[in-house]
Design a protein around this motif. Structure first.
Motif, PDB file in Angstrom:
ATOM      1  N   CYS A  85       0.812  -1.228   0.000  1.00 15.73           N
ATOM      2  CA  CYS A  85       0.000   0.000   0.000  1.00 15.73           C
ATOM      3  C   CYS A  85       0.844   1.277   0.000  1.00 15.73           C
ATOM      4  O   CYS A  85       0.380   2.334  -0.414  1.00 15.73           O
ATOM      5  CB  CYS A  85      -0.940   0.005   1.198  1.00 15.73           C
ATOM      6  N   GLY A  86       2.071   1.208   0.472  1.00 13.97           N
ATOM      7  CA  GLY A  86       2.956   2.377   0.446  1.00 13.97           C
ATOM      8  C   GLY A  86       2.688   3.391   1.540  1.00 13.97           C
ATOM      9  O   GLY A  86       3.207   4.498   1.494  1.00 13.97           O
ATOM     10  N   SER A  87       1.911   3.029   2.552  1.00 16.98           N
ATOM     11  CA  SER A  87       1.532   4.057   3.530  1.00 16.98           C
ATOM     12  C   SER A  87       2.548   4.256   4.652  1.00 16.98           C
ATOM     13  O   SER A  87       2.505   5.269   5.329  1.00 16.98           O
ATOM     14  CB  SER A  87       0.157   3.729   4.131  1.00 16.98           C
ATOM     15  N   ASP A  88       3.466   3.319   4.869  1.00 13.83           N
ATOM     16  CA  ASP A  88       4.360   3.461   6.025  1.00 13.83           C
ATOM     17  C   ASP A  88       5.791   3.827   5.642  1.00 13.83           C
ATOM     18  O   ASP A  88       6.748   3.399   6.291  1.00 13.83           O
ATOM     19  CB  ASP A  88       4.345   2.189   6.891  1.00 13.83           C
ATOM     20  N   ALA A  89       5.920   4.663   4.611  1.00 11.32           N
ATOM     21  CA  ALA A  89       7.256   5.169   4.274  1.00 11.32           C
ATOM     22  C   ALA A  89       7.704   6.140   5.358  1.00 11.32           C
ATOM     23  O   ALA A  89       6.933   6.995   5.804  1.00 11.32           O
ATOM     24  CB  ALA A  89       7.229   5.869   2.910  1.00 11.32           C
ATOM     25  N   MET A  90       8.928   5.980   5.812  1.00 17.18           N
ATOM     26  CA  MET A  90       9.507   6.866   6.827  1.00 17.18           C
ATOM     27  C   MET A  90      11.017   6.757   6.753  1.00 17.18           C
ATOM     28  O   MET A  90      11.552   5.958   5.971  1.00 17.18           O
ATOM     29  CB  MET A  90       8.982   6.503   8.222  1.00 17.18           C
ATOM     30  N   ARG A  91      11.709   7.583   7.506  1.00 15.37           N
ATOM     31  CA  ARG A  91      13.167   7.491   7.536  1.00 15.37           C
ATOM     32  C   ARG A  91      13.590   6.528   8.633  1.00 15.37           C
ATOM     33  O   ARG A  91      13.221   6.708   9.794  1.00 15.37           O
ATOM     34  CB  ARG A  91      13.790   8.867   7.776  1.00 15.37           C
ATOM     35  N   ILE A  92      14.328   5.535   8.264  1.00 14.31           N
ATOM     36  CA  ILE A  92      14.825   4.556   9.233  1.00 14.31           C
ATOM     37  C   ILE A  92      16.348   4.631   9.202  1.00 14.31           C
ATOM     38  O   ILE A  92      16.959   4.373   8.171  1.00 14.31           O
ATOM     39  CB  ILE A  92      14.310   3.144   8.888  1.00 14.31           C
ATOM     40  N   ASN A  93      16.921   5.050  10.300  1.00  8.69           N
ATOM     41  CA  ASN A  93      18.358   5.361  10.353  1.00  8.69           C
ATOM     42  C   ASN A  93      18.774   6.268   9.188  1.00  8.69           C
ATOM     43  O   ASN A  93      19.792   6.041   8.521  1.00  8.69           O
ATOM     44  CB  ASN A  93      19.184   4.070  10.385  1.00  8.69           C
ATOM     45  N   GLY A  94      17.937   7.263   8.935  1.00 15.10           N
ATOM     46  CA  GLY A  94      18.273   8.288   7.944  1.00 15.10           C
ATOM     47  C   GLY A  94      17.974   7.919   6.508  1.00 15.10           C
ATOM     48  O   GLY A  94      18.221   8.709   5.600  1.00 15.10           O
ATOM     49  N   VAL A  95      17.431   6.720   6.282  1.00 18.75           N
ATOM     50  CA  VAL A  95      17.182   6.268   4.914  1.00 18.75           C
ATOM     51  C   VAL A  95      15.687   6.046   4.706  1.00 18.75           C
ATOM     52  O   VAL A  95      15.041   5.365   5.517  1.00 18.75           O
ATOM     53  CB  VAL A  95      17.943   4.935   4.641  1.00 18.75           C
ATOM     54  N   ASN A  96      15.139   6.584   3.625  1.00 19.02           N
ATOM     55  CA  ASN A  96      13.714   6.382   3.342  1.00 19.02           C
ATOM     56  C   ASN A  96      13.434   4.905   3.060  1.00 19.02           C
ATOM     57  O   ASN A  96      14.133   4.280   2.248  1.00 19.02           O
ATOM     58  CB  ASN A  96      13.295   7.190   2.116  1.00 19.02           C
ATOM     59  N   ALA A  97      12.405   4.385   3.713  1.00 19.99           N
ATOM     60  CA  ALA A  97      12.060   2.975   3.509  1.00 19.99           C
ATOM     61  C   ALA A  97      10.659   2.722   4.031  1.00 19.99           C
ATOM     62  O   ALA A  97      10.083   3.559   4.729  1.00 19.99           O
ATOM     63  CB  ALA A  97      13.057   2.081   4.256  1.00 19.99           C
ATOM     64  N   LEU A  98      10.103   1.559   3.680  1.00 23.97           N
ATOM     65  CA  LEU A  98       8.825   1.134   4.243  1.00 23.97           C
ATOM     66  C   LEU A  98       9.113   0.374   5.534  1.00 23.97           C
ATOM     67  O   LEU A  98       9.862  -0.611   5.524  1.00 23.97           O
ATOM     68  CB  LEU A  98       8.094   0.218   3.259  1.00 23.97           C
ATOM     69  N   ALA A  99       8.501   0.793   6.629  1.00 23.75           N
ATOM     70  CA  ALA A  99       8.765   0.145   7.925  1.00 23.75           C
ATOM     71  C   ALA A  99       8.380  -1.325   7.909  1.00 23.75           C
ATOM     72  O   ALA A  99       8.942  -2.125   8.656  1.00 23.75           O
ATOM     73  CB  ALA A  99       8.010   0.882   9.025  1.00 23.75           C
ATOM     74  N   CYS A 100       7.434  -1.687   7.034  1.00 23.67           N
ATOM     75  CA  CYS A 100       7.002  -3.089   6.978  1.00 23.67           C
ATOM     76  C   CYS A 100       7.939  -3.960   6.167  1.00 23.67           C
ATOM     77  O   CYS A 100       7.764  -5.177   6.104  1.00 23.67           O
ATOM     78  CB  CYS A 100       5.581  -3.179   6.422  1.00 23.67           C
ATOM     79  N   LYS A 101       8.942  -3.354   5.516  1.00 24.62           N
ATOM     80  CA  LYS A 101       9.863  -4.152   4.705  1.00 24.62           C
ATOM     81  C   LYS A 101      11.284  -4.182   5.259  1.00 24.62           C
ATOM     82  O   LYS A 101      12.133  -4.914   4.751  1.00 24.62           O
ATOM     83  CB  LYS A 101       9.897  -3.619   3.262  1.00 24.62           C
TER      84      LYS A 101
END
Ligand code: FES
Length: 232
Positions: A60-76
């Motif tokens: 769905c693409g709804s949980d994109a966020m920065r994880i350790n400074g890198v854009n990513a989907l938290a579910c992946k």
């Protein structure tokens, strides 16, 4: 394994008008996803923690966020791939509404501006479907994979410095129709993108390609649009 999780917090309606971070030590499995850690905090420590999620499977693409400074989907993103210290923050370049939730409306406004839908006024002769060869379909296959998570646009330094730039995701979605043999509005889309806030704002930083969770060749798609503008 014990994970040190640092989470960005912001909620002006609840007296947290200055961005800050909450920290948690969480017992996690290396194969847990970052989304699982957020769910754990929300379920057991602080129900006010806010983030978007829906499918939890990279669709769905709804949980994109920065994880350790890198854009990513938290579910992946798996814990074992980012280590024992994990910082979670909202996407850059869009207004922050609350915690990890950003205002996506400017992003979708740009998306809508390129007419991301099939335009064809002709009725097929047999009154049935519009046929396309496998080769014609392959021409835009890569850009059909976009899930509108905004990871590409919000990783782009051109977008950070100019929020009027339509952004990589909008160009990717224009590409999907510009190179579709069944569509009749390619020229119109190229006119829209032939602008300093359109395809020409791209400085070929490649951040967008690195950020895309669907591994779309975003920078290449933008280059193909620029070439189409220049050679028509
Ligand atoms: S929750 Fe749907 S892509 Fe992650």
């Amino acid at each position: 394994m014990l994970v040190y999780l640092k989470i960005f917090r912001y909620n002006p309606e609840a007296g947290r008008s200055k961005p800050s971070y909450d920290t948690y030590n969480i017992q996690a499995d290396p194969n847990d996803r970052v989304l699982d850690l957020l769910e754990h905090v929300k379920d057991y420590s602080d129900g006010t923690l806010s983030y978007r999620r829906s499918c939890a499977h990279g669709v769905c693409g709804s949980d994109a966020m920065r994880i350790n400074g890198v854009n990513a989907l938290a579910c992946k993103v798996l814990v074992k791939d980012v280590g024992k210290e994990i910082t979670v923050e909202p996407l850059l370049g869009l207004p922050i509404l609350k915690d990890m939730i950003v205002d996506m409306e400017p992003f979708f406004e740009s998306y809508r501006s390129v007419m991301p839908y099939m335009i064809n006024e002709d009725v097929p002769e047999d009154g049935r479907e519009r046929l396309q060869s496998p080769e014609e379909r392959a021409r835009f296959d890569d850009t059909t994979k976009c899930i509108l998570c905004a990871a590409c646009t919000t990783s782009c330094p051109s977008f950070w410095s100019d929020d009027q730039y339509v952004g990589p995701a909008a160009i990717v979605n224009a590409h999907r129709f510009i190179f579709d043999s069944r569509d009749q509005a390619g020229d119109e889309r190229l006119n829209i993108l032939n602008d300093r806030e359109g395809a020409w704002a791209c400085r070929t930083a490649f951040n967008c390609t690195a950020a895309c969770p669907r591994e779309i060749h975003v920078t290449q798609a933008i280059a193909e649009v620029k070439q189409a503008i220049s050679t028509r």
